[in-house]
Scaffold this active site. Structure first.
Site, short mmCIF file in Angstrom:
data_model
loop_
_atom_site.label_atom_id
_atom_site.label_comp_id
_atom_site.label_asym_id
_atom_site.label_seq_id
_atom_site.Cartn_x
_atom_site.Cartn_y
_atom_site.Cartn_z
N LYS A 28 0.84 -1.20 0.00
CA LYS A 28 0.00 0.00 0.00
C LYS A 28 0.88 1.26 0.00
CE LYS A 28 -2.54 1.64 3.65
NZ LYS A 28 -2.55 3.11 3.74
N ASP B 290 -3.35 4.37 -2.10
CA ASP B 290 -4.35 4.82 -1.12
C ASP B 290 -4.31 6.34 -0.99
OD1 ASP B 290 -6.22 4.86 0.91
OD2 ASP B 290 -4.79 4.27 2.47
N LYS C 259 -7.31 8.19 -1.46
CA LYS C 259 -8.67 8.58 -1.02
C LYS C 259 -9.21 9.78 -1.79
CE LYS C 259 -7.99 6.74 3.66
NZ LYS C 259 -6.56 6.38 3.65
N ASP D 163 -13.59 14.55 -4.77
CA ASP D 163 -13.65 15.81 -5.49
C ASP D 163 -14.89 15.78 -6.38
OD1 ASP D 163 -12.87 18.23 -6.89
OD2 ASP D 163 -10.80 17.81 -6.32
N THR E 72 -11.92 5.41 10.62
CA THR E 72 -12.02 4.91 12.01
C THR E 72 -11.62 5.97 13.03
OG1 THR E 72 -9.89 3.88 11.61
CG2 THR E 72 -11.79 2.43 11.57
N ARG F 130 2.74 -1.55 10.97
CA ARG F 130 3.81 -1.70 11.96
C ARG F 130 3.94 -3.09 12.56
NH1 ARG F 130 1.65 3.59 14.74
NH2 ARG F 130 -0.19 2.65 13.78
O1 C5P Z 1 0.85 0.36 11.23
P1 C5P Z 1 -0.60 0.07 11.11
O2 C5P Z 1 -0.92 -1.40 10.87
O3 C5P Z 1 -1.42 0.67 12.22
O4 C5P Z 1 -0.99 0.81 9.75
C1 C5P Z 1 -2.28 0.77 9.26
C2 C5P Z 1 -2.37 1.42 7.93
O5 C5P Z 1 -3.76 1.49 7.61
C3 C5P Z 1 -1.86 2.84 7.84
O6 C5P Z 1 -1.38 3.06 6.51
C4 C5P Z 1 -3.07 3.68 8.10
O7 C5P Z 1 -3.02 4.94 7.50
C5 C5P Z 1 -4.15 2.84 7.46
N1 C5P Z 1 -5.49 3.07 7.99
C6 C5P Z 1 -5.83 2.85 9.31
N2 C5P Z 1 -7.11 3.07 9.73
C7 C5P Z 1 -8.01 3.52 8.87
C8 C5P Z 1 -7.69 3.74 7.54
C9 C5P Z 1 -6.39 3.50 7.14
O8 C5P Z 1 -5.00 2.44 10.12
N3 C5P Z 1 -9.24 3.71 9.27
#
Ligand code: C5P
Length: 247
Positions: free
Chosen positions: A34, A61, A63, A66, A125, A218
């Site tokens: 991603k 990604d 998003k 527009d 979220t 992460r």
């Molecule tokens: O490191 P981690 O697993 O928390 O990363 C989650 C990824 O998903 C990040 O790129 C974050 O921006 C994305 N994301 C999220 N929650 C959302 C939408 C996207 O954690 N509601």
């Protein structure tokens, strides 16, 4: 589909070099990479092409949100870039989503390629009930209700799936078609640190709740051994799929 193909690795890094190092290390162990706002604004479409040259499938990604014509034009560019999936906002409305889905289909047909999957973000979220009511002025509905309604709207307007919380996946799966793809971030295996994520689900639970793909950052990139972390996550997915097929 193999379990590891359901894992989307979030390349939340600042430079192309860091991203490419991760891609080289993990390309055999995850399904997609991603590229979000952070990396894309730093490295542009070149980063996407480099990942593809290494054999990686890319989820862009950004998003898009527009007017219909502008979002449709961006969708054509995404199609020409040959990304596997990209995001827009369901809250952009039916007209915008329809224009986007049509543009992607037309562009893919012109090129003779498979169209990328258009994924609509339902409710971020980070948005809670207070923000929904007081800032976005959406009253009388829960966040989950809005997410389900917007998923239905996105499906009807031609999107191929949604990004949603795993905690909303079951309800969305119940009302949307079986081919409609659910992609869920907010994933943490039991053995990984939570970081700033609050409403989290394990990889196995996300799959059991109806997710087709899980976005993981992460828990893999921050692990002492990212390859074995990715493999453990794929194992957990496989186990959940096994339990689903038994039930
Ligand atoms: O490191 P981690 O697993 O928390 O990363 C989650 C990824 O998903 C990040 O790129 C974050 O921006 C994305 N994301 C999220 N929650 C959302 C939408 C996207 O954690 N509601």
């Amino acid at each position: 589909m193999q379990a590891k193909e359901r894992v989307i690795l979030a390349l939340d890094v600042n430079t192309e070099d860091e991203a490419i190092t991760l891609v080289k290390k993990l390309r055999e162990h995850v399904g997609l990479f991603k590229v979000g706002m952070q990396l894309y604004t730093a490295g542009g479409p070149q980063v996407v092409r480099r990942i593809q040259d290494l054999g990686g499938s890319v989820f862009v990604d950004l998003k898009f949100h527009d007017i219909p014509n502008t979002v449709a034009s961006a969708g054509r560019v995404m199609t020409r870039l040959r990304c596997a999936m990209f995001t827009t906002h369901a809250s952009g409305g039916t007209e915008m989503l329809r224009a986007l889905a049509q543009a992607v289909e037309d562009e893919a047909a012109n090129l003779g390629v498979k169209p990328p999957l258009v994924l609509a973000v339902t409710v971020l979220t980070s948005i809670d009930q207070r923000i929904l009511e007081e800032d976005l002025l959406i009253g009388g509905m829960t966040v989950k209700d809005v997410a389900v309604e917007w998923a239905c709207l996105a499906e009807a307007a031609g999107a191929g799936g949604v990004i949603c919380s795993p905690l909303e996946a079951e309800e969305i799966r119940a009302v949307c078609g079986p081919e409609f793809k659910l992609v869920t971030p907010g994933i943490r295996p039991r053995w990984a640190a939570k970081n700033d994520q609050k409403r989290i689900t394990t990889p196995g639970d996300a799959i059991k709740l109806g997710a087709d793909y899980i976005v993981v950052g992460r828990a893999i990139t921050g692990a002492d051994d990212p390859v074995s972390a990715a493999m453990r996550i794929a194992d957990e997915i496989e186990q959940a799929e096994g339990e689903l097929s038994v039930n």
